[in-house]
Design a protein around this motif. Structure first.
Motif, PDB file in Angstrom:
ATOM      1  N   GLU A 114      27.387  -5.209 -40.773  1.00  0.00           N
ATOM      2  CA  GLU A 114      26.597  -4.123 -40.105  1.00  0.00           C
ATOM      3  C   GLU A 114      26.346  -4.596 -38.799  1.00  0.00           C
ATOM      4  OE1 GLU A 114      22.700  -1.453 -40.516  1.00  0.00           O
ATOM      5  OE2 GLU A 114      23.416  -2.486 -42.242  1.00  0.00           O
ATOM      6  N   LEU A 115      26.302  -3.766 -37.673  1.00  0.00           N
ATOM      7  CA  LEU A 115      25.790  -3.817 -36.449  1.00  0.00           C
ATOM      8  C   LEU A 115      24.904  -2.883 -36.359  1.00  0.00           C
ATOM      9  CD1 LEU A 115      26.146  -5.716 -33.841  1.00  0.00           C
ATOM     10  CD2 LEU A 115      27.747  -4.109 -33.007  1.00  0.00           C
ATOM     11  N   ALA A 116      23.514  -2.988 -35.643  1.00  0.00           N
ATOM     12  CA  ALA A 116      22.659  -2.151 -35.650  1.00  0.00           C
ATOM     13  C   ALA A 116      21.898  -2.381 -34.047  1.00  0.00           C
ATOM     14  CB  ALA A 116      21.402  -2.244 -36.917  1.00  0.00           C
ATOM     15  N   TYR A 117      21.262  -1.175 -33.704  1.00  0.00           N
ATOM     16  CA  TYR A 117      20.611  -1.223 -32.518  1.00  0.00           C
ATOM     17  C   TYR A 117      19.262  -0.480 -32.616  1.00  0.00           C
ATOM     18  CZ  TYR A 117      19.531   0.379 -27.774  1.00  0.00           C
ATOM     19  OH  TYR A 117      18.494   0.631 -26.556  1.00  0.00           O
ATOM     20  N   LYS A 118      18.127  -0.770 -32.293  1.00  0.00           N
ATOM     21  CA  LYS A 118      17.008  -0.307 -32.252  1.00  0.00           C
ATOM     22  C   LYS A 118      16.227  -0.083 -30.728  1.00  0.00           C
ATOM     23  CE  LYS A 118      12.601   0.796 -34.935  1.00  0.00           C
ATOM     24  NZ  LYS A 118      12.214   0.537 -36.170  1.00  0.00           N
ATOM     25  N   LEU A 119      15.815   1.184 -30.380  1.00  0.00           N
ATOM     26  CA  LEU A 119      15.116   1.336 -29.325  1.00  0.00           C
ATOM     27  C   LEU A 119      13.784   2.021 -29.541  1.00  0.00           C
ATOM     28  CD1 LEU A 119      14.773   1.776 -26.286  1.00  0.00           C
ATOM     29  CD2 LEU A 119      16.173   4.078 -26.474  1.00  0.00           C
ATOM     30  N   ARG A 120      12.752   1.698 -28.640  1.00  0.00           N
ATOM     31  CA  ARG A 120      11.466   2.242 -29.092  1.00  0.00           C
ATOM     32  C   ARG A 120      10.880   2.726 -27.618  1.00  0.00           C
ATOM     33  NH1 ARG A 120       8.247  -2.459 -32.687  1.00  0.00           N
ATOM     34  NH2 ARG A 120       9.078  -1.789 -34.754  1.00  0.00           N
ATOM     35  N   TRP A 121      10.270   3.842 -27.807  1.00  0.00           N
ATOM     36  CA  TRP A 121       9.655   4.178 -26.614  1.00  0.00           C
ATOM     37  C   TRP A 121       8.012   4.752 -27.185  1.00  0.00           C
ATOM     38  CZ3 TRP A 121      14.086   6.288 -28.594  1.00  0.00           C
ATOM     39  CH2 TRP A 121      13.976   7.559 -29.142  1.00  0.00           C
ATOM     40  N   ASP A 122       7.454   5.041 -26.106  1.00  0.00           N
ATOM     41  CA  ASP A 122       5.848   5.436 -26.336  1.00  0.00           C
ATOM     42  C   ASP A 122       5.818   6.390 -27.465  1.00  0.00           C
ATOM     43  OD1 ASP A 122       5.019   3.535 -24.585  1.00  0.00           O
ATOM     44  OD2 ASP A 122       4.911   5.185 -22.796  1.00  0.00           O
ATOM     45  N   MET A 123       6.571   7.508 -27.638  1.00  0.00           N
ATOM     46  CA  MET A 123       6.307   8.791 -28.240  1.00  0.00           C
ATOM     47  C   MET A 123       7.666   8.815 -29.607  1.00  0.00           C
ATOM     48  SD  MET A 123       3.863  10.106 -27.063  1.00  0.00           S
ATOM     49  CE  MET A 123       3.717  11.626 -27.882  1.00  0.00           C
ATOM     50  N   GLY A 124       8.526   7.494 -29.505  1.00  0.00           N
ATOM     51  CA  GLY A 124       9.382   7.591 -30.452  1.00  0.00           C
ATOM     52  C   GLY A 124      10.023   6.461 -30.777  1.00  0.00           C
ATOM     53  N   SER A 125      11.288   6.775 -31.485  1.00  0.00           N
ATOM     54  CA  SER A 125      12.270   5.550 -31.853  1.00  0.00           C
ATOM     55  C   SER A 125      13.473   5.839 -32.156  1.00  0.00           C
ATOM     56  CB  SER A 125      11.618   4.387 -32.633  1.00  0.00           C
ATOM     57  OG  SER A 125      11.635   5.232 -34.024  1.00  0.00           O
ATOM     58  N   LEU A 126      14.479   5.077 -32.040  1.00  0.00           N
ATOM     59  CA  LEU A 126      16.112   5.418 -32.280  1.00  0.00           C
ATOM     60  C   LEU A 126      16.479   4.418 -33.165  1.00  0.00           C
ATOM     61  CD1 LEU A 126      18.601   7.407 -32.104  1.00  0.00           C
ATOM     62  CD2 LEU A 126      18.938   6.220 -29.827  1.00  0.00           C
TER      63      LEU A 126
END
Length: 803
Positions: A600-612
């Motif tokens: 598996e290869l995963a990426y996570k992005l966070r910002w003030d009001m949410g995440s991906l």
């Protein structure tokens, strides 16, 4: 000396301000020449702008600093007449306890200087190894079950019979507090709809578990974390929920007097108590369920190559009562030692009734009428003793556990047949008692830049089964089955797992070793399986994770994992089920485990009001097992098909998963998931042994499919919350056929009352009753359309009061 007193003053002040929550740092200060403890040494934690916290070492030289937020720091240790000692320290999200070990100070003739602060940027470590859902934010918590809560969680799909699926697979291990438990069938998916979600703090989805977890579960692990009562004194809650299911029918019943249940009532009272003192914590959780239910409503259309075409319906009309009590006591033997004695008692009784018509679709006439009653008592009682010792350094601990569980199954079937060929009555009785013993030891050692985990486990399971038949004239029951079987499984496991974290990357690697011994002994009177089965194997299950931190809000991780799924006694059981006498379900005592490798290869992005969260994965499966269809040509009176568990060779799937959350407005939170994958099933030729040897084949297939979930949660003020969830699963290929598309829309409402002590909840699952299971199969000489419109449409109103 003036500087020392100033440092002490700053330490006390900053500790009071900052030590609210966060990580804990510990260590021990020693003299380099005498190796003796240095009491009253000053230890301070520095950020880029100020002293964050600090403390003074004790008489034994040990110190503990709590409440350190995520970031990059310098830890400094000083003492009059000694050189200052500095340590770089990263507080991320992978570790909450840091042991700086022995800090050895060397004598110095220089005067202690003022504190020098190095500038370091703040850093946050993302947890790409798991997704954690706080139950407090889930509207299903009042009056609902763990299964109800999971229905609203992105990335989880709930399938027939309450089975949860991750990334299109139901090979999911369900754990309690990271351990197998009788509440969930020792890692299997059992009883999730009977665990009150009000007692749960959070649920974790771990697609790539580390070595500290059991190796079972191809698709990953769902870990259920119970609430820990922190308030002293006596408290608890009392609740009552009432519901009704099956408001509509996706397909009209075939003509019988009884048909299938509709408007099924449900009543669920509950009581939870907790009493906590400095030395004692007593807890009791209980729930009772009275209900009518439709756990299965199976329509089976059979189309034979010679032109015959029939349809039958098996409506499993259930009346059920279920009692579950979970309680225990924590004894705080000392500040560092805790002993917990706990137990679970689960008792369930149901009576199922079905009138099964068989219709010749060419003539439109009923040619057979099958009527059965099942009276079954199931349950278990469980006793567990846990010992926890915490060493002087926070987070440095050892846990020892011994658990014994006795489970039971007492099932009686009364079968009635009426046709032009036969009028008769048969009866079967199964009595099974399972004994399971678990002994485990787990050790955790915090390190300066991570932690070390190690442990061992022994699990011993025994399940003898007694099988009694009372055949009537021209009995439909297969003769020569024998009247007993005995299954056993022993697992010996050990693991080592290491986590290393730095400002720009972190690494986790582990290895779990398991030796498994299996036996399945069959009565010598059995004429279908000539040999008993006994085998053992030793397997290694490595796990590797590497995470690169692009910045504070962006992470990339790569994973490798190896998993196993072992068939349990229900998949091996040789005694057939006669719900539908022309579609007989049976296990396979020679079934073998399946092994899976996951990349598996995963990426996570966070910002003030949410995440991906975005992930690409590839799974390679060897010796997959599932039920296959095979025609029984020896029966001259009826057209008979067997549904038998078999290993079916190799398969793979390659997929893409997306999980997101976003606060659209202050009152509106949107979350969801999408999972698309290509499922490849390799061609396979095998042999069915029951009731006689004959070949079966699996055709090579490849198929692209997907499923998605969208969840809207609205906070409308004054304690009112509304949650609307939509689920869609596209058609997908399965061995010997295809599963058709299905969808569901669920509504949940929660309102706080009585100044926050009370809570009213309402839920309505599968509003449009579209989540029924439909599958198409093709075998040698026949085709089958299988439709199961089991109870998915349920409305429930609940009330809970906290005291």
């Amino acid at each position: 000396m003036r500087n020392i007193f100033l440092s002490i003053f700053i330490i006390v002040l900053t500790t009071a301000v900052f030590a609210q929550n966060g990580a804990t740092i510990s260590g021990r200060v020693l003299d380099s020449e005498t190796n003796q403890p240095l009491p009253f040494a000053s230890i301070t934690i520095h950020s880029s702008t100020q002293i964050i916290s600090g403390t003074i070492s004790g008489e034994d030289g040990r110190f503990i600093i709590s409440g350190i937020a995520k970031g990059d720091y310098i830890a400094k240790c000083s003492f009059v007449g000694y050189q200052i000692y500095e340590i770089s320290l990263l507080v991320g999200e992978l570790n909450n306890n840091f042991d700086l070990g022995k800090i050895v100070l060397s004598p110095s003739t220089e005067q202690l200087n003022e504190v020098t602060i190095q500038a370091k940027r703040e850093i946050v470590s993302a947890e790409l190894d798991k997704k954690t859902f706080n139950i407090e934010d889930n509207i299903a918590q009042s009056g609902g079950s763990v299964l109800d809560a999971m229905k609203a969680m992105p990335g989880i799909t709930v399938d027939q019979g309450g089975k949860v699926m991750l990334r299109g697979s139901d090979k999911v291990a369900v754990l309690i507090e990271g351990k197998q438990s009788s509440l969930t069938g020792f890692g299997n998916q059992k009883g999730l709809d009977n665990i009150p979600v009000a007692n749960i703090e959070s649920i974790e989805i771990i697609n790539n578990p580390s070595a500290k977890y059991d190796a079972s579960g191809m698709a990953g692990i769902i870990n259920i974390i119970y609430k820990k009562e922190k308030e002293p004194g006596f408290n608890g809650d009392v609740g009552f929920a009432s519901g009704m299911g099956v408001f509509s029918r996706p397909k009209e019943d075939l003509p019988t007097d009884l048909g299938s249940y509709s408007f099924t009532p449900k009543y669920i009272p509950s009581l939870n108590l907790n009493y906590k003192t400095e030395k004692l914590n007593f807890f009791l959780q209980s729930e009772v369920l009275f209900q009518e239910k439709l756990p299965n409503n199976e329509f089976t259309t059979r189309m034979y190559n010679d032109g015959r075409k029939t349809i039958s319906q098996v409506p499993e009309n259930r009346k059920q009562k279920h009692y579950i009590v979970n309680g225990g006591v924590d004894f705080l033997l000392s500040e560092k030692n805790t002993l917990t004695l706990s137990g679970v008692y689960d008792w369930e009784h149901h009576i199922d009734t079905a009138q099964v018509p068989f219709i010749n679709m060419n003539s439109g006439k009923r040619y057979r009428f099958w009527h059965w009653n099942e009276d079954e008592i199931t349950g278990f009682m469980n006793f567990s003793l846990n010992y926890n010792h915490e060493f002087a350094e926070p987070g440095h601990k050892i846990d020892a556990r011994i658990q014994y569980t006795k489970g039971w199954e007492d099932e009686s079937y009364f079968l009635n047949d009426s046709s032009q060929i036969r009028r008769g009555q048969d009866a079967t009785h199964i009595l099974a008692t399972e004994h399971t013993t678990n002994i485990s030891l787990d050790y955790v050692k915090p390190l300066r830049s991570g932690r070390l985990e190690a442990g061992t486990k022994l699990q011993r399971r025994r399940l003898p089964v007694e099988y009694t038949i009372t055949p009537g004239e021209n009995s439909i029951i297969y003769p020569g089955m024998g009247d007993w079987s005995d299954w056993g499984e022993d697992i010996y496991a050990g693991y080592l797992n290491y986590i290393y974290e730095k400002p720009k990357f972190d690494i986790e690697g582990g290895l779990r070793a398991e030796h498994t011994s299996i036996f399945y002994t069959i009565s010598p009177e059995n004429i279908y399986y000539p040999n008993n089965d006994s085998y053992n194997y030793f397997e290694l299950f490595p796990n590797i994770r590497f995470t690169y931190k692009l910045d504070d809000k962006n992470r990339i991780s790569a994973f490798y994992n190896r998993r196993i799924d072992r068939p349990g006694e229900p998949e091996l059981r040789i005694f057939p089920k006669y719900d539908d006498p022309e579609l007989v379900k049976v296990g396979n005592p020679y079934l073998r485990p399946q092994f899976t490798q996951i990349f598996e290869l995963a990426y996570k992005l966070r910002w003030d009001m949410g995440s991906l969260f975005v992930s690409g994965y590839h799974r390679m499966i060897e010796d997959a097992f599932q039920r296959v269809y095979g025609i029984d040509e020896l029966n001259e009176d009826y057209s008979l098909i067997n549904k038998i568990y078999q290993n079916t060779g190799s398969s793979s799937n390659t997929g893409f998963e997306l999980v997101f959350s976003q606060a659209i407005k202050e009152f509106w939170k949107l979350s969801g998931s999408f999972n698309g994958y290509n499922n490849v099933i390799d061609a396979y030729q095998g042999t069915l042994l029951f009731p006689y040897e004959r070949p079966f084949s699996i055709s090579a297939t490849t198929d692209k499919t997907w499923d998605t979930k969208l969840n809207n949660q609205f906070g409308l003020g004054k304690g009112l919350q509304i949650q609307l969830t939509g689920v869609y699963s596209a058609a997908k290929t399965i061995p010997q056929g295809k599963q058709l598309a299905r969808s569901s829309i669920d509504l949940r409402i929660k309102k706080a009352v009585l100044k926050g002590r009370g809570e009213i909840s309402f839920s309505f699952s599968d509003i449009f009753n579209d989540f029924g299971l439909r599958q198409e199969y093709e075998g040698e000489g026949f085709k089958v359309l299988y439709e199961n419109y089991y109870e998915t449409q349920v409305a429930r109103l609940g009330f809970k009061y906290k005291f």
